[in-house]
Design a protein around this motif. Structure first.
Motif, PDB file in Angstrom:
ATOM      1  N   ASN A   1       3.462   3.752  -2.840  1.00 50.67           N
ATOM      2  CA  ASN A   1       3.227   4.708  -3.931  1.00 50.67           C
ATOM      3  C   ASN A   1       2.172   4.201  -4.911  1.00 50.67           C
ATOM      4  OD1 ASN A   1       5.258   6.615  -3.208  1.00 50.67           O
ATOM      5  ND2 ASN A   1       6.790   5.161  -3.938  1.00 50.67           N
ATOM      6  N   GLN A   2       2.455   3.063  -5.535  1.00 49.81           N
ATOM      7  CA  GLN A   2       1.514   2.505  -6.516  1.00 49.81           C
ATOM      8  C   GLN A   2       0.372   1.781  -5.828  1.00 49.81           C
ATOM      9  OE1 GLN A   2       1.253   2.810  -9.838  1.00 49.81           O
ATOM     10  NE2 GLN A   2       2.996   4.189  -9.838  1.00 49.81           N
TER      11      GLN A   2
ATOM     12  N   PRO B   1       8.300  -2.986  -3.430  1.00 49.07           N
ATOM     13  CA  PRO B   1       9.494  -2.688  -4.227  1.00 49.07           C
ATOM     14  C   PRO B   1      10.060  -3.923  -4.943  1.00 49.07           C
ATOM     15  CG  PRO B   1       9.646  -1.661  -2.054  1.00 49.07           C
ATOM     16  CD  PRO B   1       8.438  -2.554  -2.024  1.00 49.07           C
ATOM     17  N   ASP B   2      10.562  -3.711  -6.152  1.00 53.22           N
ATOM     18  CA  ASP B   2      11.076  -4.829  -6.950  1.00 53.22           C
ATOM     19  C   ASP B   2      12.115  -5.644  -6.181  1.00 53.22           C
ATOM     20  OD1 ASP B   2       9.529  -4.163  -9.183  1.00 53.22           O
ATOM     21  OD2 ASP B   2      10.990  -2.658  -9.811  1.00 53.22           O
TER      22      ASP B   2
ATOM     23  N   PRO C   1       2.210   1.453 -14.904  1.00 53.68           N
ATOM     24  CA  PRO C   1       1.914   2.868 -15.175  1.00 53.68           C
ATOM     25  C   PRO C   1       3.198   3.641 -15.468  1.00 53.68           C
ATOM     26  CG  PRO C   1       0.930   2.152 -13.095  1.00 53.68           C
ATOM     27  CD  PRO C   1       1.870   1.077 -13.528  1.00 53.68           C
TER      28      PRO C   1
ATOM     29  N   TYR D   1       2.314   1.928   6.302  1.00 53.70           N
ATOM     30  CA  TYR D   1       1.458   1.789   5.118  1.00 53.70           C
ATOM     31  C   TYR D   1       0.168   1.045   5.477  1.00 53.70           C
ATOM     32  CZ  TYR D   1       5.697   3.066   2.553  1.00 53.70           C
ATOM     33  OH  TYR D   1       6.808   3.716   2.084  1.00 53.70           O
TER      34      TYR D   1
ATOM     35  N   ASN E   1      -0.757  -6.175   3.691  1.00 53.36           N
ATOM     36  CA  ASN E   1       0.437  -5.373   4.016  1.00 53.36           C
ATOM     37  C   ASN E   1       1.055  -5.885   5.295  1.00 53.36           C
ATOM     38  OD1 ASN E   1       1.279  -2.579   2.630  1.00 53.36           O
ATOM     39  ND2 ASN E   1       2.087  -2.652   4.711  1.00 53.36           N
ATOM     40  N   ARG E   2       2.387  -5.780   5.381  1.00 50.11           N
ATOM     41  CA  ARG E   2       3.039  -6.109   6.652  1.00 50.11           C
ATOM     42  C   ARG E   2       2.682  -5.008   7.661  1.00 50.11           C
ATOM     43  NH1 ARG E   2       9.432  -4.602   5.561  1.00 50.11           N
ATOM     44  NH2 ARG E   2       9.037  -2.394   5.180  1.00 50.11           N
TER      45      ARG E   2
ATOM     46  N   ILE F   1       4.000   8.432 -11.554  1.00 49.68           N
ATOM     47  CA  ILE F   1       4.185   8.200 -10.122  1.00 49.68           C
ATOM     48  C   ILE F   1       2.824   7.956  -9.458  1.00 49.68           C
ATOM     49  CG2 ILE F   1       6.353   9.484  -9.898  1.00 49.68           C
ATOM     50  CD1 ILE F   1       4.690  11.865  -8.864  1.00 49.68           C
TER      51      ILE F   1
ATOM     52  N   ALA G   1       3.932  -4.514 -11.668  1.00 56.96           N
ATOM     53  CA  ALA G   1       3.866  -3.135 -12.174  1.00 56.96           C
ATOM     54  C   ALA G   1       5.174  -2.742 -12.842  1.00 56.96           C
ATOM     55  CB  ALA G   1       3.534  -2.172 -11.032  1.00 56.96           C
TER      56      ALA G   1
ATOM     57  N   GLN H   1      10.534  -8.165  -3.758  1.00 61.36           N
ATOM     58  CA  GLN H   1       9.535  -9.094  -4.310  1.00 61.36           C
ATOM     59  C   GLN H   1       9.977 -10.566  -4.297  1.00 61.36           C
ATOM     60  OE1 GLN H   1       8.077  -7.783  -8.133  1.00 61.36           O
ATOM     61  NE2 GLN H   1       7.250  -5.894  -7.305  1.00 61.36           N
TER      62      GLN H   1
ATOM     63  N   TYR I   1       0.847  -1.196   0.000  1.00 58.50           N
ATOM     64  CA  TYR I   1       0.000   0.000   0.000  1.00 58.50           C
ATOM     65  C   TYR I   1       0.883   1.247   0.000  1.00 58.50           C
ATOM     66  CZ  TYR I   1      -4.496   2.312   0.684  1.00 58.50           C
ATOM     67  OH  TYR I   1      -5.640   3.063   0.507  1.00 58.50           O
TER      68      TYR I   1
ATOM     69  N   ASP J   1       3.222  -2.031   9.234  1.00 59.09           N
ATOM     70  CA  ASP J   1       4.030  -0.806   9.221  1.00 59.09           C
ATOM     71  C   ASP J   1       3.107   0.394   8.971  1.00 59.09           C
ATOM     72  OD1 ASP J   1       3.416  -0.913   6.522  1.00 59.09           O
ATOM     73  OD2 ASP J   1       5.430  -1.420   5.844  1.00 59.09           O
TER      74      ASP J   1
HETATM   75  P1  NAI Z   1       6.902   1.426  -2.449  1.00 61.25           P
HETATM   76  O1  NAI Z   1       8.336   1.673  -2.113  1.00 61.25           O
HETATM   77  O2  NAI Z   1       5.967   2.570  -2.333  1.00 61.25           O
HETATM   78  O3  NAI Z   1       6.400   0.181  -1.567  1.00 61.25           O
HETATM   79  C1  NAI Z   1       5.995   0.330  -0.263  1.00 61.25           C
HETATM   80  C2  NAI Z   1       5.138  -0.878   0.073  1.00 61.25           C
HETATM   81  O4  NAI Z   1       5.945  -2.060   0.079  1.00 61.25           O
HETATM   82  C3  NAI Z   1       4.517  -0.761   1.444  1.00 61.25           C
HETATM   83  O5  NAI Z   1       3.219  -1.288   1.400  1.00 61.25           O
HETATM   84  C4  NAI Z   1       5.417  -1.621   2.308  1.00 61.25           C
HETATM   85  O6  NAI Z   1       4.720  -2.151   3.428  1.00 61.25           O
HETATM   86  C5  NAI Z   1       5.793  -2.721   1.333  1.00 61.25           C
HETATM   87  N1  NAI Z   1       7.052  -3.369   1.652  1.00 61.25           N
HETATM   88  C6  NAI Z   1       8.294  -2.832   1.621  1.00 61.25           C
HETATM   89  N2  NAI Z   1       9.221  -3.744   1.983  1.00 61.25           N
HETATM   90  C7  NAI Z   1       8.537  -4.888   2.249  1.00 61.25           C
HETATM   91  C8  NAI Z   1       8.940  -6.186   2.674  1.00 61.25           C
HETATM   92  N3  NAI Z   1      10.222  -6.494   2.891  1.00 61.25           N
HETATM   93  N4  NAI Z   1       7.970  -7.106   2.863  1.00 61.25           N
HETATM   94  C9  NAI Z   1       6.664  -6.818   2.630  1.00 61.25           C
HETATM   95  N5  NAI Z   1       6.227  -5.609   2.221  1.00 61.25           N
HETATM   96  C10 NAI Z   1       7.158  -4.653   2.037  1.00 61.25           C
HETATM   97  O7  NAI Z   1       6.807   0.729  -3.889  1.00 61.25           O
HETATM   98  P2  NAI Z   1       6.351   1.407  -5.262  1.00 61.25           P
HETATM   99  O8  NAI Z   1       7.266   2.515  -5.613  1.00 61.25           O
HETATM  100  O9  NAI Z   1       4.883   1.637  -5.211  1.00 61.25           O
HETATM  101  O10 NAI Z   1       6.659   0.209  -6.287  1.00 61.25           O
HETATM  102  C11 NAI Z   1       5.779  -0.911  -6.389  1.00 61.25           C
HETATM  103  C12 NAI Z   1       5.889  -1.472  -7.789  1.00 61.25           C
HETATM  104  O11 NAI Z   1       5.439  -0.492  -8.715  1.00 61.25           O
HETATM  105  C13 NAI Z   1       7.307  -1.825  -8.219  1.00 61.25           C
HETATM  106  O12 NAI Z   1       7.247  -2.956  -9.024  1.00 61.25           O
HETATM  107  C14 NAI Z   1       7.737  -0.617  -9.047  1.00 61.25           C
HETATM  108  O13 NAI Z   1       8.729  -0.920  -9.991  1.00 61.25           O
HETATM  109  C15 NAI Z   1       6.419  -0.271  -9.721  1.00 61.25           C
HETATM  110  N6  NAI Z   1       6.277   1.102 -10.199  1.00 61.25           N
HETATM  111  C16 NAI Z   1       6.517   2.144  -9.336  1.00 61.25           C
HETATM  112  C17 NAI Z   1       6.320   3.452  -9.762  1.00 61.25           C
HETATM  113  C18 NAI Z   1       6.427   4.590  -8.797  1.00 61.25           C
HETATM  114  O14 NAI Z   1       5.921   5.657  -9.114  1.00 61.25           O
HETATM  115  N7  NAI Z   1       7.029   4.457  -7.631  1.00 61.25           N
HETATM  116  C19 NAI Z   1       5.932   3.764 -11.162  1.00 61.25           C
HETATM  117  C20 NAI Z   1       5.587   2.594 -11.940  1.00 61.25           C
HETATM  118  C21 NAI Z   1       5.801   1.321 -11.460  1.00 61.25           C
END
Ligand code: NAI
Length: 336
Positions: A27-28, A81-82, A129, A52, A47-48, A132, A106, A85, A25, A50
């Protein structure tokens, strides 16, 4: 030309009766979950424990453990985050997948670099997408769209195609256009921009700053010229309105001649060799291996590089211009 799907080309009914689960939960995750809910579905959030998770609860969702949602969902969006994953997938998702589930990424990263072992009978798709998360939500709320790339693995699990497009519509992307792409293409355009385009622009900005300071110019005047005036952003916007080169007409004739006549000088053979090298490192997986090792080692180089960046005199100059920065960043809320 890539096939582009818009709202009228896509039927969201394929999602009816399928439980949509969303892992993450951030950014995306937040943006896509809210958009999917407003498109008439009831996504389950995982979600874990935290901050979020608390945000999701504030937004009215019941938040479940990841393994629970992996078990319940028929379509699972991985929005964490990638780099985390593979572990999360291995420990909390893969043991619970069932035949004909669909896993949605994503980005193409973990599929292209094959870090996640997918069962043959599970569909693997991408809805990525080009925006952001914050804007994914804001645009949707304002009735607007954003581009996204969609892809599906050719494993004979055909409903995946329809599901990828339906999700692209549910998050609001097909209001503008979902481009048929591939996991590889998404990785190449994304990482190549991150390793050539943005660092190239950043390095040139630093060289510009350093040379002008050495030539006797005032650091704060140079910093304002460089990015704090907001002209940089206006030029980027004008590229969309008037075209990549069309925007040059908004500059003086002296500027137009200077830019056009000096452009090719900026690409000496060394730069072209670095461009080739970056593409090779990305497509061969060499960069992925380097980055995986860096993470395993506790990111020592990342820390050193960050320190080196924030020690640059440009950052000190920027700090002295904090008031100006705030006004340009938010002209309606800030006052001199
Ligand atoms: P983010 O950094 O915002 O992710 C945070 C989320 O990941 C939170 O819900 C957190 O609880 C969870 N999280 C973090 N570490 C964790 C762990 N070790 N175990 C379980 N949950 C964990 O991620 P973001 O930026 O939304 O990226 C998600 C996907 O979207 C990725 O595949 C990224 O490449 C893709 N993407 C991101 C964009 C962006 O604007 N940031 C744009 C397009 C695609």
């Amino acid at each position: 030309m890539a096939k582009i799907y818009c709202n009228d080309d896509v039927d969201m009914n394929v999602l009816k009766g399928r439980k949509i689960g969303i892992v993450g939960y951030g950014n995306q995750g937040r943006a896509q979950t809210l958009n999917i809910r407003d498109s008439g579905f009831e996504p389950m959030v995982a979600n874990r424990d935290d901050d979020y998770k608390h945000k999701a609860i504030e937004d009215g969702f019941e938040v479940h453990p990841i393994d629970h949602v992996a078990k319940e969902a028929d379509v699972l969006l991985l929005l964490i985050p990638d780099e985390v994953q593979p572990q999360v997938y291995h420990d909390q998702i893969s043991p619970h997948l069932k035949a004909h589930d669909v896993l949605c990424f994503a980005s193409g990263y973990n599929v292209y670099y094959n870090t996640i072992e997918r069962p043959q009978d599970v569909g693997v798709i991408m809805v990525a997408p080009r925006m952001i998360g914050k804007a994914v939500r804001n645009l949707y709320e304002n009735g607007l769209g954003f581009p996204c790339l969609v892809a599906w693995e050719q494993n004979g699990h055909n409903p995946s195609i329809a599901i990828a497009l339906a999700l692209a519509k549910a998050i609001g992307a097909t209001r503008l256009g979902a481009f048929e792409s591939s996991f590889k293409e998404e990785v190449l355009i994304d990482l190549f921009a991150e390793q050539i385009l943005w660092p190239g622009i950043i390095k040139l900005c630093l060289l510009y700053f350093e040379k002008l300071i050495k030539s006797g110019c005032d650091p704060e005047v140079v910093t304002t010229e460089l990015h704090l005036s907001g002209e940089f952003v206006e030029i980027a916007k004008a590229m969309i309105t008037h075209g990549f080169f069309g925007q040059l007409k908004l500059h003086s004739q002296t500027s137009q001649y200077g830019q056009l006549s000096r452009m090719d000088r900026m690409a000496p053979p060394e730069l072209l060799a670095n461009i080739d090298r970056a593409m090779e490192e990305i497509s061969s997986g060499q960069f992925h291996a380097e980055w995986s090792k860096e993470q395993k080692d506790g990111k020592p180089n990342m820390r050193r590089l960050w320190q080196q960046a924030i020690d640059h005199p440009l950052v000190q100059s920027e700090a002295k211009l904090e008031t100006l920065r705030k006004i340009v960043a938010d002209p309606y809320d800030s006052r001199c």
